[in-house]
Design a protein around this motif. Structure first.
Motif, short mmCIF file in Angstrom:
data_model
loop_
_atom_site.label_atom_id
_atom_site.label_comp_id
_atom_site.label_asym_id
_atom_site.label_seq_id
_atom_site.Cartn_x
_atom_site.Cartn_y
_atom_site.Cartn_z
N HIS A 79 -48.67 -16.30 38.65
CA HIS A 79 -48.61 -14.85 38.47
C HIS A 79 -49.50 -14.40 37.33
O HIS A 79 -49.77 -15.16 36.39
N GLU A 80 -49.93 -13.17 37.38
CA GLU A 80 -50.67 -12.56 36.27
C GLU A 80 -49.67 -12.03 35.25
O GLU A 80 -48.59 -11.55 35.62
N TYR A 81 -50.02 -12.12 33.98
CA TYR A 81 -49.16 -11.55 32.94
C TYR A 81 -50.01 -11.26 31.71
O TYR A 81 -50.80 -12.10 31.29
N TRP A 82 -49.84 -10.06 31.16
CA TRP A 82 -50.53 -9.67 29.95
C TRP A 82 -49.52 -9.53 28.82
O TRP A 82 -48.43 -8.99 29.02
N VAL A 83 -49.89 -10.01 27.65
CA VAL A 83 -49.00 -9.93 26.49
C VAL A 83 -48.67 -8.48 26.19
O VAL A 83 -49.57 -7.63 26.10
N GLU A 84 -47.37 -8.21 26.05
CA GLU A 84 -46.91 -6.85 25.76
C GLU A 84 -46.89 -6.62 24.25
O GLU A 84 -46.30 -7.42 23.52
N PRO A 85 -47.51 -5.55 23.76
CA PRO A 85 -47.45 -5.27 22.33
C PRO A 85 -46.06 -4.79 21.93
O PRO A 85 -45.32 -4.25 22.75
N SER A 86 -45.73 -5.00 20.68
CA SER A 86 -44.46 -4.46 20.18
C SER A 86 -44.53 -2.94 20.18
O SER A 86 -45.55 -2.35 19.85
N ARG A 87 -43.43 -2.33 20.53
CA ARG A 87 -43.40 -0.87 20.58
C ARG A 87 -42.74 -0.33 19.31
O ARG A 87 -41.77 -0.90 18.83
N PRO A 88 -43.28 0.76 18.78
CA PRO A 88 -42.67 1.32 17.57
C PRO A 88 -41.28 1.86 17.84
O PRO A 88 -40.95 2.23 18.97
N ASP A 89 -40.46 1.91 16.81
CA ASP A 89 -39.12 2.46 16.94
C ASP A 89 -39.19 3.93 17.33
O ASP A 89 -40.06 4.67 16.86
N ASP A 90 -38.25 4.37 18.18
CA ASP A 90 -38.18 5.79 18.48
C ASP A 90 -37.40 6.50 17.37
O ASP A 90 -36.90 5.86 16.44
N VAL A 91 -37.29 7.80 17.49
CA VAL A 91 -36.71 8.58 16.38
C VAL A 91 -35.25 8.23 16.16
O VAL A 91 -34.77 8.21 15.02
N SER A 92 -34.50 7.94 17.22
CA SER A 92 -33.08 7.64 17.05
C SER A 92 -32.87 6.30 16.35
O SER A 92 -31.84 6.09 15.72
N THR A 93 -33.84 5.41 16.46
CA THR A 93 -33.76 4.14 15.74
C THR A 93 -34.26 4.29 14.32
O THR A 93 -33.67 3.77 13.38
N ARG A 94 -35.34 5.01 14.17
CA ARG A 94 -35.93 5.21 12.83
C ARG A 94 -35.03 6.07 11.95
O ARG A 94 -34.89 5.82 10.76
N PHE A 95 -34.45 7.09 12.56
CA PHE A 95 -33.59 8.02 11.82
C PHE A 95 -32.27 8.19 12.57
O PHE A 95 -32.06 9.19 13.26
N PRO A 96 -31.36 7.23 12.49
CA PRO A 96 -30.13 7.30 13.28
C PRO A 96 -29.18 8.41 12.85
O PRO A 96 -28.31 8.81 13.63
N TYR A 97 -29.33 8.91 11.61
CA TYR A 97 -28.39 9.90 11.10
C TYR A 97 -29.04 11.26 10.88
O TYR A 97 -28.51 12.29 11.31
N VAL A 98 -30.18 11.26 10.23
CA VAL A 98 -30.88 12.52 9.92
C VAL A 98 -32.33 12.19 9.63
O VAL A 98 -32.63 11.15 9.02
N VAL A 99 -33.22 13.02 10.12
CA VAL A 99 -34.64 12.85 9.76
C VAL A 99 -34.78 13.17 8.28
O VAL A 99 -34.46 14.29 7.85
N ASP A 100 -35.24 12.20 7.49
CA ASP A 100 -35.29 12.41 6.05
C ASP A 100 -36.65 12.03 5.45
O ASP A 100 -36.76 11.85 4.23
N ASP A 101 -37.66 11.94 6.30
CA ASP A 101 -39.02 11.64 5.84
C ASP A 101 -39.89 12.88 6.11
O ASP A 101 -40.32 13.11 7.24
N PRO A 102 -40.15 13.69 5.08
CA PRO A 102 -40.90 14.94 5.30
C PRO A 102 -42.28 14.73 5.91
O PRO A 102 -42.71 15.51 6.77
N ALA A 103 -42.99 13.69 5.46
CA ALA A 103 -44.33 13.46 5.99
C ALA A 103 -44.27 13.11 7.48
O ALA A 103 -45.10 13.59 8.27
N TRP A 104 -43.30 12.27 7.87
CA TRP A 104 -43.16 11.92 9.28
C TRP A 104 -42.79 13.15 10.09
O TRP A 104 -43.31 13.36 11.19
N ALA A 105 -41.90 13.97 9.56
CA ALA A 105 -41.48 15.18 10.27
C ALA A 105 -42.66 16.13 10.46
O ALA A 105 -42.81 16.74 11.52
N ARG A 106 -43.50 16.26 9.43
CA ARG A 106 -44.67 17.15 9.55
C ARG A 106 -45.64 16.64 10.61
O ARG A 106 -46.31 17.44 11.29
N ALA A 107 -45.73 15.34 10.76
CA ALA A 107 -46.67 14.78 11.73
C ALA A 107 -46.10 14.74 13.15
O ALA A 107 -46.81 15.01 14.12
N HIS A 108 -44.81 14.42 13.27
CA HIS A 108 -44.26 14.11 14.59
C HIS A 108 -43.06 14.95 15.00
O HIS A 108 -42.61 14.82 16.13
#
Length: 311
Positions: A79-108
């Motif tokens: 079979h063919e298979y390509w290495v899967e890159p790691s995926r970044p955490d989504d917002v619920s993982t990065r901020f499970p309680y409250v978004v508290d990174d102003p720079a991240w909030a301004r960007a995303h």
């Protein structure tokens, strides 16, 4: 636990069985492995992806090694298979309680831009294209080759009482067995600690100290023109409406949330409670927590060798 593509992910989840009763849990990663950082290592990737590198994070090294082992196993079966890159955490993982990174909030904002990027990347994924290019009978063979034919051989009882199982065959299991040696212990440790992480979020958000800290946060938000009783409601308003919010509107709300998280003290309270309940749950389930750390630590030298060879 990595899966091949969105299509194979669905198939893999359908292949797993769960019986019994348990409360809902969120898939939130546990604490980072305390092992010494691994030097960045160049890894030959798929022809269309170019060289791949680890970032020095032991868990990324382990994940990449697992992917390389899966690739080797799948290719041995034709079979063919390509290495899967790691995926970044989504917002619920990065901020499970409250978004508290102003720079991240301004960007995303709440990360809907990143979610759209991940969805577009998944559509371009060479494994996904390969999977959908095959006849239906070949797709079933691919799923079985990766995940095993039946969800039998591995089992674990989660803290809430649910019994989960998975195949101990297939290239996913083969890769994990080579990397971690004790596949059953790895399966149990990862499933239980993932469940504990979800439990921890629930314990924090239901703690009276957290709820008390949300009140000044809500007052701060009202002063900025947003009448939400808590961070969960604010996030839902921006990310789950029938008509998606414009990015600038989402950013304004998330930025207000981050500012209020700091000024109200909610961020500090949430982090303190998260640490408190993490420690309590580790003491309640010491075997699985210790097994996870041990298995990662023992696998790291093997992972380094696999990544260095690129095989």
């Amino acid at each position: 636990m990595h899966r091949w593509t969105l299509a194979l992910l669905t198939a893999g989840l359908l292949a797993a069985t769960a019986t019994g009763c348990a409360g809902g849990t969120a898939a939130v990663p546990g604490a980072a492995d305390p092992s010494t950082a691994v030097p960045s290592t160049a890894v030959p990737g798929a022809a269309d992806a170019g060289p791949r590198r680890t970032t020095g994070d032991p868990r990324e090294t382990l994940a990449l090694a697992e992917q390389l082992l899966i690739k080797e196993c799948m290719e041995k079966q034709g079979h063919e298979y390509w290495v899967e890159p790691s995926r970044p955490d989504d917002v619920s993982t990065r901020f499970p309680y409250v978004v508290d990174d102003p720079a991240w909030a301004r960007a995303h904002g709440y990360g809907t831009d990143l979610r759209r990027d991940r969805e577009a990347e998944a559509r371009r994924n060479p494994n996904q294209r390969y999977f959908h290019s095959r006849p239906a009978k070949d797709r079933a063979v691919l799923v079985s080759a990766l995940n095993g034919a039946r969800p039998q051989g591995l089992s674990a009882r989660l803290p809430g009482g649910m019994q989960v199982s998975h195949s101990d065959q297939g290239c996913q299991a083969t890769a994990e067995r080579k990397l971690y040696t004790d596949l059953q212990a790895w399966f149990r440790a990862t499933r239980v600690t993932d469940s504990l992480a979800g439990m921890r979020v629930g314990l924090v958000t239901n703690d009276k100290r957290y709820r008390a800290a949300v009140e000044p946060w809500a007052r701060c938000m009202r002063d900025q023109g947003y009448a939400y009783p808590g961070p969960a409601e604010a996030r839902a308003a921006a990310t789950q409406p029938a008509d998606p919010w414009p990015h600038t509107k989402e950013v304004r709300l998330a930025s207000a949330e981050a500012a209020c998280a700091a000024s109200s003290g909610l961020s500090t309270v949430a982090k303190s409670l998260d640490t408190e309940y993490r420690d309590k749950l580790r003491r309640r389930y010491p075997e699985e927590t210790a097994d996870l750390a041990r298995l990662r630590r023992e696998a790291l030298p093997r992972a380094r060798g696999i990544v260095a060879r690129g095989d």
